[in-house]
Design an enzyme around this catalytic site. Structure first.
Site, short mmCIF file in Angstrom:
data_model
loop_
_atom_site.label_atom_id
_atom_site.label_comp_id
_atom_site.label_asym_id
_atom_site.label_seq_id
_atom_site.Cartn_x
_atom_site.Cartn_y
_atom_site.Cartn_z
CE LYS A 146 -1.57 3.99 2.76
NZ LYS A 146 -1.57 2.86 3.72
CB SER A 206 -4.45 1.66 3.95
OG SER A 206 -3.61 1.15 2.94
CB SER A 222 -0.95 0.01 1.20
OG SER A 222 -2.04 -0.84 0.95
CE LYS A 272 -4.57 1.99 -0.50
NZ LYS A 272 -4.02 0.63 -0.47
#
Length: 472
Positions: A270, A143, A79, A82
């Protein structure tokens, strides 16, 4: 003969000893503690099973590498991908294609994706309009895979493949030389049960990147869009407030202050995890004038959820290591300075990364001054900090020369003015000699002669001024 052989052997022995002592000194100079040792010494309970496969720490203003361990290992970032999607959304906002308040109407597919249990998501209801701002929070705090897909579709008018191509184009533009994206959110396309299918793109491939490339991405993201931390720093936030669709989102970055591994100054970026990538972490923290970026990849194994916490232990430990060792600060002030026994003048204050408790050393090259700190740039596309300078003696000489030239120019102009006045007076006397017809002939001749002499003198002085220079 024997003495000669003995001398040769002694010389050879000295050379060998010198060589190996040099190797030892070099290896010692470049040695650094193992990340596992650093983390354990920082007081965290961990072991070899959770040791990251790859890690890097860079300084956010300069892009200089403060720590690295296997930074070019190709890995599935999960993720963390992202962040690239968010970058493209911020680009679209900058280009006035969308705004933070643009409403995105959810489709039946969006609602279906939000209900896939295996994917990280937030609640989406078909037909409801969601602001870009709230979808960014859902993407970067929760997320949410569906929110990321909706953002990509908002940017490209529902062209899913185009958005993936944009991700790869941006990666090349930023200098991410070992990255390839196959989907917008980090989750394998095949896990979307057919509701998200970028045409012409491998449906079963994982995104690939490296710690270095992801650090480059985070560097540019924070440089170009510093407000990114607004969307990555909340530990908890409510979206769609004052509507029937209000939802509380929880951040999985446990290094944010107030959470399980709270770290002073942490405000992003993140986390990411997947069966093939294990547990990953992209982080940033700010203390004083120094902001750091770090990437941790491949902590533990997907089957052991302890890795979700362990990644923060490693991240916090090498942040501590880097903050304790380096700082970003003003190293020289604008104006006169003495560097390497040379008196120089800077046209602005100079900031760079320096090792704590050590006086910085500098390098002078042409008209650029740099800090000789031995730290490499994370990318060849990111230039090391430098500042323009001039040698003080040369600068003063240039200034004096400029003043002299200016003075000469002014003198030349004033001299031509005087020369012109002399010529004008001469012509006036000649004119008077023509007008005074009834005056005595001696007086007429006197005016004419005086006028002629003045005119010739004025012309002569003008020629002298042009060839030689000002005479006054």
């Amino acid at each position: 003969m024997k003495k000669k052989n003995i001398l040769l052997r002694i010389c050879a022995l000295i050379v060998i000893i010198g060589y190996f002592s040099g190797l030892f000194a070099t290896s010692k100079a470049y040695a650094k503690e193992d990340i596992l040792t650093i983390t354990q010494n920082a007081g965290y309970q961990t072991n070899e099973l959770y040791k990251p496969r790859s890690s890097i720490v860079i300084e956010a203003q300069t892009g200089q590498v403060l720590w690295e361990d296997n930074p070019d290992l190709k890995w599935n970032p999960a993720s963390i991908a992202k962040l690239m999607s968010a970058y493209l959304v911020f680009d679209a906002i900058k280009q006035d294609k969308i705004t933070l308040n643009t409403l995105v109407k959810a489709t039946d597919s969006d609602q279906a994706i939000s209900q896939i249990y295996e994917l990280s998501n937030n609640n989406i209801v078909s037909g409801v309009e969601y602001p870009i701002k709230d979808l960014l929070y859902a993407t970067l705090v929760q997320s949410s895979n569906v929110a990321t897909v909706m953002l990509g579709n908002a940017v490209t008018a529902h062209d899913e493949a185009k958005f993936v191509h944009m991700m790869n184009d941006k990666a090349k533009e930023l200098g991410m030389t070992n990255s390839t994206f196959y989907n917008a959110s980090g989750a394998e396309t095949g896990s979307f049960n057919g509701y998200y299918k970028p045409e012409g793109i491998n449906q079963s491939a994982d995104n690939i990147s490296t710690a270095r490339d992801l650090a480059i991405l985070a560097y540019h993201l924070l440089k170009d869009y510093p407000d990114t931390v607004t969307y990555t720093s909340p530990t908890q936030i409510t979206i769609m407030e004052n509507t029937p669709y209000a939802e509380v989102l929880e951040n999985h970055n446990y290094s944010l202050p107030g959470l399980a591994y709270g770290y002073e100054g942490a405000d992003g970026l993140k986390t990411g995890s997947s069966p093939t990538g294990g547990f990953n972490y992209a982080a940033t923290a700010n203390r004083g004038n120094t902001r750091l970026i770090e990437i941790i990849l491949g902590v533990g194994d997907w089957e052991d959820q302890e890795g979700e916490l362990q990644r923060h232990a490693f991240g916090n430990a090498i942040f501590d290591y880097s903050f304790a060792s380096y700082e970003y600060k003003k190293v020289l002030s604008k104006g006169d300075n003495t560097v390497n026994e040379e008196k120089i003048t800077l046209d602005q204050d100079f900031y760079d990364v320096v090792q704590k408790n050590l006086e910085p050393t500098f390098a002078l090259s042409a008209d650029k001054l740099t800090v000789d700190n031995g730290l490499p740039q994370v990318s060849s596309t990111i230039a090391a900090p430098s500042v323009n300078f001039k040698y003080a003696k040369k600068l003063k000489a240039l200034q004096q020369s400029a003043l002299l030239k200016t003075g000469k120019k002014k003198n030349k102009l004033s001299t031509f003015f005087v020369n012109g006045l002399i010529i004008i007076f001469g012509l006036l006397f000649i004119a008077l000699s023509k007008l005074l017809k009834k005056a005595p002939s001696k007086k007429i001749r006197l005016f004419f002669t005086l006028g002629t002499v003045l005119t010739l003198v004025g012309i002569g002085l003008s020629i002298y001024t042009i060839i030689v220079g000002p005479w006054i």
